[in-house]
Enzyme design. Structure first.
Site, mmCIF file in Angstrom:
data_model
loop_
_atom_site.group_PDB
_atom_site.id
_atom_site.type_symbol
_atom_site.label_atom_id
_atom_site.label_comp_id
_atom_site.label_asym_id
_atom_site.label_seq_id
_atom_site.Cartn_x
_atom_site.Cartn_y
_atom_site.Cartn_z
ATOM 1 N N ASN A 1 41.308 44.092 32.612
ATOM 2 C CA ASN A 1 39.889 43.732 32.628
ATOM 3 C C ASN A 1 39.244 44.626 33.679
ATOM 4 O O ASN A 1 39.360 44.367 34.868
ATOM 5 C CB ASN A 1 39.719 42.250 32.978
ATOM 6 C CG ASN A 1 38.252 41.870 33.145
ATOM 7 O OD1 ASN A 1 37.365 42.656 32.822
ATOM 8 N ND2 ASN A 1 38.003 40.678 33.657
ATOM 9 N N LYS B 1 36.240 45.083 34.356
ATOM 10 C CA LYS B 1 35.000 44.534 34.933
ATOM 11 C C LYS B 1 33.914 45.634 34.973
ATOM 12 O O LYS B 1 33.889 46.475 34.085
ATOM 13 C CB LYS B 1 35.273 43.913 36.305
ATOM 14 C CG LYS B 1 36.423 42.896 36.247
ATOM 15 C CD LYS B 1 36.515 42.021 37.442
ATOM 16 C CE LYS B 1 37.664 41.046 37.282
ATOM 17 N NZ LYS B 1 37.739 40.061 38.348
ATOM 18 N N GLU C 1 33.495 34.892 35.941
ATOM 19 C CA GLU C 1 32.326 35.604 36.483
ATOM 20 C C GLU C 1 31.120 35.440 35.553
ATOM 21 O O GLU C 1 29.982 35.358 36.012
ATOM 22 C CB GLU C 1 32.680 37.095 36.696
ATOM 23 C CG GLU C 1 33.610 37.258 37.901
ATOM 24 C CD GLU C 1 34.559 38.431 37.842
ATOM 25 O OE1 GLU C 1 34.383 39.320 36.983
ATOM 26 O OE2 GLU C 1 35.506 38.454 38.651
ATOM 27 N N SER D 1 44.498 38.144 40.125
ATOM 28 C CA SER D 1 45.298 38.940 41.063
ATOM 29 C C SER D 1 46.752 39.107 40.629
ATOM 30 O O SER D 1 47.653 39.112 41.469
ATOM 31 C CB SER D 1 45.200 38.371 42.483
ATOM 32 O OG SER D 1 43.855 38.336 42.895
HETATM 33 C C1 3PY Z 1 41.308 39.299 38.261
HETATM 34 O O1 3PY Z 1 42.525 39.449 38.287
HETATM 35 O O2 3PY Z 1 40.604 39.438 39.278
HETATM 36 C C2 3PY Z 1 40.622 38.927 37.011
HETATM 37 O O3 3PY Z 1 39.557 38.379 37.068
HETATM 38 C C3 3PY Z 1 41.224 39.315 35.725
HETATM 39 O O4 3PY Z 1 40.393 38.983 34.662
#
Ligand code: 3PY
Length: 250
Positions: free
Chosen positions: A10, A12, A97, A213
């Site tokens: 991900n 982001k 989020e 994480s």
């Molecule tokens: C993270 O590991 O920070 C996540 O939000 C994965 O989606």
């Protein structure tokens, strides 16, 4: 029942298109022999170049979001048909989020899940509890409620084909990770919830990821748990560390 593991990045709101291409090229040889499903969920502007760059490889591309309408006056939104036409296979729905910053509630997320299926996209549906909820002992009730609300109207066959990502909010972007026992407890409860809504066969087929994480240092222990079928990887998906997670069993 053995389920094929699925490791999804991900990204982001990271990676310009040129940075995205650089990352994909770096990772290409490193993930080529994976015996897990590999997915890059990327920002909207990166979708077209990344789809092009992974053509002919074992990597599939996911979107991080989509809208619930087919088309029209929704400035700034992306329709599911646009994702499909661009070559997207997966879509993240309900990341914490988006639930938090963009106020996406379960009724809205349920519409997104249904719309994704309508277009043949595989949802990666996220759920997870806050630190307050964990500390007050309502984690499992909260997760069950999220799953049941988000899957209203989803058929057993559809549910069996999708991915659920358990992401404790307190482990996202904090460097804190749930212990493998904490993650397994919730992932097992998610599978149990799927069995209650549908049946055991559907519960045995659905893939449940841990996210929050996950990194090279902790992925082996997490992925060894019977109800954890993969990972949704945040920060570590932006570096070569992602390949170490993909190749965790080598
Ligand atoms: C993270 O590991 O920070 C996540 O939000 C994965 O989606």
């Amino acid at each position: 029942m053995s389920r094929r593991k699925i490791i999804a990045g991900n990204w982001k709101m990271n990676q310009t298109p040129s940075q995205a291409l650089e990352l994909v090229e770096t990772l290409k040889p490193l993930v080529a022999d994976a015996d897990v499903d590999v997915v890059y969920c990327v920002p909207a502007v990166d979708i077209v170049p990344v789809v092009e760059a992974v053509k002919g490889t074992n990597v599939k591309v996911g979107a991080e979001n989509m809208y619930i309408e087919e088309k029209g006056a929704y400035t700034g939104e992306i329709a599911p048909a646009m994702l499909v036409d661009a070559g997207v296979s997966y879509v993240i729905i309900g990341h914490s989020e988006r639930r938090d910053y963009f106020k996406e509630d379960d009724a809205f997320l349920n519409k997104k899940v249904l719309k994704a299926f309508e277009h043949g996209l595989t949802p990666i549906l996220c759920c997870g509890e806050s630190l307050e909820q964990r500390e007050s002992g309502v984690t499992l009730d909260w997760i069950r409620l999220q799953i049941k609300s988000d899957l209203q109207g989803v058929s057993a066959d559809q549910a069996a084909s999708m991915v659920i990502a358990y992401e404790p909010i307190w482990a996202i972007g904090t460097g804190r990770t749930a212990t493998s026992d904490q993650a397994e407890e919730v992932c097992a409860a998610i599978r149990q919830t799927i069995a209650e809504i549908y049946d055991q066969d559907t519960a045995d087929k659905i893939r449940i990821q841990y996210g929050g994480s996950m990194k090279a240092a902790n992925c082996k222990e997490l992925l060894a748990k019977p109800n954890i079928d993969g990972g949704l990887i945040g920060g570590a998906s932006l570096t070569e560390e992602f390949a170490s997670i993909v190749n965790y069993n080598k």
